[in-house]
Design an enzyme around this catalytic site. Structure first.
Site, PDB file in Angstrom:
ATOM      1  N   ASP A  14      40.998  44.809  38.583  1.00  0.00           N
ATOM      2  CA  ASP A  14      42.465  44.811  38.554  1.00  0.00           C
ATOM      3  C   ASP A  14      43.052  44.537  37.170  1.00  0.00           C
ATOM      4  O   ASP A  14      44.218  44.186  37.039  1.00  0.00           O
ATOM      5  CB  ASP A  14      43.032  43.828  39.590  1.00  0.00           C
ATOM      6  CG  ASP A  14      42.458  42.423  39.445  1.00  0.00           C
ATOM      7  OD1 ASP A  14      42.082  42.013  38.328  1.00  0.00           O
ATOM      8  OD2 ASP A  14      42.381  41.721  40.468  1.00  0.00           O
ATOM      9  N   ARG A  56      47.463  43.664  33.772  1.00  0.00           N
ATOM     10  CA  ARG A  56      47.036  43.172  35.094  1.00  0.00           C
ATOM     11  C   ARG A  56      47.833  43.929  36.142  1.00  0.00           C
ATOM     12  O   ARG A  56      49.052  44.031  36.069  1.00  0.00           O
ATOM     13  CB  ARG A  56      47.305  41.668  35.177  1.00  0.00           C
ATOM     14  CG  ARG A  56      47.054  41.037  36.541  1.00  0.00           C
ATOM     15  CD  ARG A  56      45.572  41.102  36.904  1.00  0.00           C
ATOM     16  NE  ARG A  56      45.234  40.228  38.019  1.00  0.00           N
ATOM     17  CZ  ARG A  56      45.470  40.484  39.291  1.00  0.00           C
ATOM     18  NH1 ARG A  56      46.103  41.584  39.648  1.00  0.00           N
ATOM     19  NH2 ARG A  56      45.096  39.631  40.218  1.00  0.00           N
ATOM     20  N   ASP A 105      44.693  42.025  44.288  1.00  0.00           N
ATOM     21  CA  ASP A 105      43.674  41.164  43.700  1.00  0.00           C
ATOM     22  C   ASP A 105      42.320  41.710  44.132  1.00  0.00           C
ATOM     23  O   ASP A 105      42.102  41.996  45.313  1.00  0.00           O
ATOM     24  CB  ASP A 105      43.840  39.725  44.177  1.00  0.00           C
ATOM     25  CG  ASP A 105      42.936  38.757  43.442  1.00  0.00           C
ATOM     26  OD1 ASP A 105      42.740  38.929  42.223  1.00  0.00           O
ATOM     27  OD2 ASP A 105      42.416  37.839  44.087  1.00  0.00           O
ATOM     28  N   THR A 106      41.426  41.885  43.169  1.00  0.00           N
ATOM     29  CA  THR A 106      40.064  42.315  43.473  1.00  0.00           C
ATOM     30  C   THR A 106      39.133  41.127  43.297  1.00  0.00           C
ATOM     31  O   THR A 106      39.472  40.163  42.609  1.00  0.00           O
ATOM     32  CB  THR A 106      39.625  43.479  42.557  1.00  0.00           C
ATOM     33  OG1 THR A 106      39.658  43.046  41.194  1.00  0.00           O
ATOM     34  CG2 THR A 106      40.506  44.701  42.752  1.00  0.00           C
ATOM     35  N   GLU A 149      36.428  38.609  41.945  1.00  0.00           N
ATOM     36  CA  GLU A 149      36.146  38.225  40.555  1.00  0.00           C
ATOM     37  C   GLU A 149      34.798  38.744  40.076  1.00  0.00           C
ATOM     38  O   GLU A 149      33.820  38.737  40.815  1.00  0.00           O
ATOM     39  CB  GLU A 149      36.166  36.700  40.410  1.00  0.00           C
ATOM     40  CG  GLU A 149      37.515  36.061  40.663  1.00  0.00           C
ATOM     41  CD  GLU A 149      38.581  36.452  39.660  1.00  0.00           C
ATOM     42  OE1 GLU A 149      38.257  36.895  38.535  1.00  0.00           O
ATOM     43  OE2 GLU A 149      39.765  36.336  39.998  1.00  0.00           O
ATOM     44  N   ARG A 189      49.247  38.681  30.020  1.00  0.00           N
ATOM     45  CA  ARG A 189      48.888  40.067  30.323  1.00  0.00           C
ATOM     46  C   ARG A 189      50.139  40.772  30.839  1.00  0.00           C
ATOM     47  O   ARG A 189      50.915  40.184  31.590  1.00  0.00           O
ATOM     48  CB  ARG A 189      47.805  40.114  31.404  1.00  0.00           C
ATOM     49  CG  ARG A 189      46.522  39.407  31.016  1.00  0.00           C
ATOM     50  CD  ARG A 189      45.521  39.371  32.138  1.00  0.00           C
ATOM     51  NE  ARG A 189      46.015  38.577  33.271  1.00  0.00           N
ATOM     52  CZ  ARG A 189      45.280  38.223  34.324  1.00  0.00           C
ATOM     53  NH1 ARG A 189      44.007  38.604  34.401  1.00  0.00           N
ATOM     54  NH2 ARG A 189      45.789  37.508  35.299  1.00  0.00           N
TER      55      ARG A 189
END
Length: 170
Positions: free
Chosen positions: A41, A55, A60-61, A63, A105
């Site tokens: 992501d 970002r 959310d992917t 980690e 970001r």
């Protein structure tokens, strides 16, 4: 008095850990070239000769690069899917409300042509919905795609692909 010109952006070599300092926000829709895929992501993008870390908003992917966490289930697959979608491509970056996150970001919806990468990742089960108001422009779309991915057991939602130990809570 002499008028003061705004400072020019400072660029540090384009690596996933580099940072650029922007004198003013980048608003609206902007085109950039993807220089690096950091994880599922997050990407590095060249916008007008300046490197920015971007970002993806609303998702959310798992980690893969967290300094204090191990690689999470389906993280490598999400990163690879993101790479397939955006690596070395020209992308359109769409701003919602917020300019940047606490890590400086850029926060953006990312498009390749007319295809929103954020949505493709959720639809394929590579990402889950994760919204932080006020950046909620596409939250309904993301929730609908996540529900479809769950019902079809795609990606993250395919529990058969997880290694589960006795005592794990799922």
């Amino acid at each position: 008095t002499t008028p003061i010109s705004p400072p020019k952006p400072t660029t540090i070599s384009p690596t996933p850990t580099s940072v650029s300092v922007m004198p003013t926000p980048i608003s609206g829709n902007v085109l950039g070239k993807v220089i690096s895929v950091i994880d599922g992501d997050t990407i590095g993008v060249d916008i007008g000769g300046v490197y920015y870390t971007v970002r993806y908003i609303g998702i959310d992917t798992p980690e893969t690069k967290h300094p204090t966490q191990s690689v999470e289930h389906f993280g490598l697959e999400a990163t690879e899917k993101n790479r397939q979608l955006v690596a070395n491509k020209i992308v359109r970056l769409e701003k919602d409300i917020s300019e940047t996150d606490k890590y400086n970001r850029l926060l953006r919806y990312v498009f390749v042509g007319d295809v929103m990468v954020n949505a493709v990742l959720v639809e394929g089960g590579y990402a889950e919905v994760s919204t932080y108001p006020p950046d909620v422009k596409y939250v309904e779309l993301f929730l609908e795609l996540q529900q479809q991915a769950r019902e079809s057991r795609r990606g993250l939602w395919n529990l058969d692909s997880m290694s589960v130990s006795q005592g794990d809570i799922i």
